[in-house]
Design a protein around this motif. Structure first.
Motif, PDB file in Angstrom:
ATOM      1  N   ASN A   1       7.908  26.500  39.620  1.00 42.52           N
ATOM      2  CA  ASN A   1       8.415  27.960  39.508  1.00 42.52           C
ATOM      3  C   ASN A   1       9.320  28.312  38.231  1.00 42.52           C
ATOM      4  O   ASN A   1       9.476  29.305  37.681  1.00 42.52           O
ATOM      5  CB  ASN A   1       9.301  28.324  40.716  1.00 42.52           C
ATOM      6  N   LEU A   2      10.363  27.183  37.748  1.00 40.58           N
ATOM      7  CA  LEU A   2      10.940  27.076  36.488  1.00 40.58           C
ATOM      8  C   LEU A   2       9.796  27.199  35.303  1.00 40.58           C
ATOM      9  O   LEU A   2       9.902  28.213  34.437  1.00 40.58           O
ATOM     10  CB  LEU A   2      11.482  25.801  36.256  1.00 40.58           C
TER      11      LEU A   2
ATOM     12  N   GLN B   1       6.813  28.448  35.182  1.00 41.53           N
ATOM     13  CA  GLN B   1       6.138  29.849  35.403  1.00 41.53           C
ATOM     14  C   GLN B   1       6.866  31.140  34.817  1.00 41.53           C
ATOM     15  O   GLN B   1       6.394  31.875  34.399  1.00 41.53           O
ATOM     16  CB  GLN B   1       5.420  29.966  36.622  1.00 41.53           C
ATOM     17  N   ARG B   2       8.230  30.635  35.180  1.00 37.51           N
ATOM     18  CA  ARG B   2       9.288  31.965  34.693  1.00 37.51           C
ATOM     19  C   ARG B   2       9.494  31.882  33.242  1.00 37.51           C
ATOM     20  O   ARG B   2       9.759  33.063  32.743  1.00 37.51           O
ATOM     21  CB  ARG B   2      10.674  31.744  35.502  1.00 37.51           C
ATOM     22  N   GLU B   3       9.458  30.847  32.296  1.00 35.78           N
ATOM     23  CA  GLU B   3       9.857  30.885  30.972  1.00 35.78           C
ATOM     24  C   GLU B   3       8.671  30.687  30.281  1.00 35.78           C
ATOM     25  O   GLU B   3       7.723  29.914  30.403  1.00 35.78           O
ATOM     26  CB  GLU B   3      10.764  29.640  30.802  1.00 35.78           C
ATOM     27  N   GLU B   4       8.464  31.785  29.523  1.00 33.40           N
ATOM     28  CA  GLU B   4       7.176  31.640  28.643  1.00 33.40           C
ATOM     29  C   GLU B   4       6.991  30.503  27.895  1.00 33.40           C
ATOM     30  O   GLU B   4       5.620  30.067  27.773  1.00 33.40           O
ATOM     31  CB  GLU B   4       7.179  33.087  27.602  1.00 33.40           C
TER      32      GLU B   4
ATOM     33  N   ARG C   1       5.657  27.923  30.024  1.00 35.33           N
ATOM     34  CA  ARG C   1       4.304  28.166  30.614  1.00 35.33           C
ATOM     35  C   ARG C   1       3.224  27.840  29.498  1.00 35.33           C
ATOM     36  O   ARG C   1       2.249  27.346  29.908  1.00 35.33           O
ATOM     37  CB  ARG C   1       4.072  29.407  30.882  1.00 35.33           C
TER      38      ARG C   1
ATOM     39  N   SER D   1      16.037  29.287  41.761  1.00 36.48           N
ATOM     40  CA  SER D   1      15.736  30.333  40.356  1.00 36.48           C
ATOM     41  C   SER D   1      17.109  31.303  40.726  1.00 36.48           C
ATOM     42  O   SER D   1      17.362  32.140  39.667  1.00 36.48           O
ATOM     43  CB  SER D   1      14.407  31.201  40.969  1.00 36.48           C
ATOM     44  N   ASP D   2      17.554  31.399  41.761  1.00 38.23           N
ATOM     45  CA  ASP D   2      18.765  32.337  41.915  1.00 38.23           C
ATOM     46  C   ASP D   2      19.937  31.983  41.054  1.00 38.23           C
ATOM     47  O   ASP D   2      20.729  32.839  40.407  1.00 38.23           O
ATOM     48  CB  ASP D   2      19.006  32.538  43.319  1.00 38.23           C
TER      49      ASP D   2
ATOM     50  N   ASN E   1      19.599  29.314  38.642  1.00 41.76           N
ATOM     51  CA  ASN E   1      19.302  28.623  37.675  1.00 41.76           C
ATOM     52  C   ASN E   1      19.745  27.407  37.540  1.00 41.76           C
ATOM     53  O   ASN E   1      20.318  27.117  36.422  1.00 41.76           O
ATOM     54  CB  ASN E   1      19.818  29.632  36.240  1.00 41.76           C
TER      55      ASN E   1
ATOM     56  N   GLN F   1       3.443  28.716  45.321  1.00 40.20           N
ATOM     57  CA  GLN F   1       3.761  28.797  44.109  1.00 40.20           C
ATOM     58  C   GLN F   1       2.610  29.043  43.042  1.00 40.20           C
ATOM     59  O   GLN F   1       2.429  29.807  42.289  1.00 40.20           O
ATOM     60  CB  GLN F   1       4.545  27.828  43.349  1.00 40.20           C
TER      61      GLN F   1
END
Length: 444
Positions: free
Chosen positions: A153-154, A156-159, A162, A297-298, A300, A413
């Motif tokens: 999830n970390l 996928q959240r950061e371009e 990713r 994620s909430d 970080n 995820q």
């Protein structure tokens, strides 16, 4: 040119014969059989590191015999290392991961340094740089795989993450291929054999050290208990085998390690099994030790917080009739993990020492006492972790075989990362499967 090659071969053969004769004469002089003294390759000895015991300890223990002096030095440094181990456990899993990385780098440096000393390869072009470059490449590959697997999830959240994750293996291969080409370009005619010796030495070291440390980190992310209990069992076995061998040892165990005795081996086994059961009981009651490392994620941040699985919930177990008659207890209340700890501690006691025997054979092959003199009375870092790497592989295999199942959170995820039409296809397939299993009614 042919004459030069022939002359070079002749000189090498003469040098090898002189080395063999010298070793043979030395063996005869000492009354040792030829099979035990004949060298494998006539390699030179690696210089033995000087004694670096702190001057304070040398003065304080000056009146003792060398046997008891070594006992006290080992004991004091062992207590210091255990205290440091407690501190880094308190700091949490991410600090432990960094410590594992530091230990890995130091172990790599110690083994590679032996290769440099044995093969006199300090002046081989680019080779010291290439050895560390390959270490960087392999660590980039393994740590990238770990981050993608455990913190999807970390990623996928950061371009940037990713993109790096998507092309991770291609980037890793390109980095390694660059090092491979640099090695080929660095080949020098008069050093071919030495350069390929060291190329193989570097890759075997990477296989033994980096791969195993990567497995240690995987075990750590499953829950710190899978990291602490196995390592503590190896430490306990090492200490108790030494203690039993020191005070009661009479029967030699294996020629590779003349100081190892059957009394130490057996005493270490029973002590480690009991220690593993007790330590597991203490640790299994704390979520800090049993929960896997996850990214929140909430907030970080990386957290260790969960509802403990059934593996860490107290359960009643019926005792066999023999034990019931001895103890008077019909049942005993245990954590299921304690039963698994018996397997872990038994492996640490029975098979773990073979990692040490392997290291002893390696050191005897190159006529050195220790890998380094980093820790007074103990040798190098690799001397302390030779059994740990074998243990790490077993724990990882054990978790994959008997513990780990599919993680629903990771599956969700990965599903959310698919295109909408792909998610819909999976939804319809899952719905049909549940209807066939009778878990859903077909409302169509």
């Amino acid at each position: 040119m042919t004459e030069l090659r022939h002359r070079g071969t002749t000189e090498n053969d003469q040098y090898q014969q002189s080395e063999d004769k010298g070793s043979e004469n030395e063996g005869k002089a000492e009354g040792v059989s030829e099979s035990e003294t004949k060298p494998d390759t006539g390699l030179p000895e690696v210089p033995v590191p000087a004694d670096d015991t702190p001057e304070v300890l040398n003065k304080a223990l000056s009146g003792l015999s060398s046997r008891w002096k070594n006992w006290w030095v080992r004991g004091i440094l062992t207590l210091a290392m255990i205290s440091f181990f407690f501190i880094i456990i308190y700091l949490g899993p991410m600090v432990l991961m960094l410590i594992v990385l530091c230990v890995q780098i130091k172990c790599f440096q110690e083994i590679i340094h032996i290769g440099y000393s044995v093969y006199h390869s300090y002046h081989l072009p680019w080779f010291r740089t290439l050895s560390w470059y390959f270490l960087l490449c392999v660590n980039y590959f393994f740590y990238g795989e770990t981050v993608t697997d455990y913190f999807f999830n970390l990623v996928q959240r950061e371009e940037p993450l990713r993109i790096l994750s998507k092309y991770h293996r291609l980037i890793s291969f390109a980095l390694y291929l660059t090092g491979f080409c640099m090695f080929v370009l660095s080949l020098v005619k008069k050093h071919y054999r030495l350069q390929f010796y060291m190329f193989g030495w570097t890759h075997v070291t990477l296989l033994i050290v980096v791969t195993q440390s990567h497995l240690i980190i995987h075990n750590l992310f499953e829950g710190m208990i899978w990291f602490i209990v196995p390592i503590s069992c190896v430490i306990c076995n090492d200490i108790m085998a030494y203690m039993f061998g020191f005070f009661f040892g009479r029967t030699p165990l294996i020629k590779l390690s003349p100081k190892k005795t059957w009394e130490g081996f057996i005493g270490g086994f029973f002590s480690t099994v009991v220690f593993g059961i007790l330590l597991s009981y203490v640790m299994a009651g704390y979520s800090f030790f049993v929960c896997p490392v996850e990214f929140n994620s909430d907030h970080n941040s990386f957290e260790v917080d969960c509802v403990p699985s059934d593996l860490f919930q107290l359960q009643d177990y019926a005792l066999p009739a023999t034990l019931e008659s001895l103890t008077g207890w019909p049942t005993v209340r245990l954590y299921p993990f304690q039963i698994h700890s018996i397997s872990l501690s038994a492996f640490a006691s029975l098979m773990g020492p073979f990692g040490g025997f392997f290291a002893s054979g390696f050191k005897r092959a190159f006529k050195i006492k220790d890998f380094a003199n980093t820790i007074p009375g103990h040798g190098g870092i690799m001397d302390r972790f030779d059994c740990q790497y074998l243990m790490a592989t077993f724990v990882n295999v054990y978790i994959a075989s008997f513990i780990r199942g599919p993680n629903p959170a990771k599956v969700v995820q990965q599903l959310l990362a698919l295109r909408l039409d792909q998610q819909l296809n999976i939804f319809n397939s899952l719905k049909s499967h549940l209807i066939e299993g009778g878990l859903l009614e077909d409302v169509a």
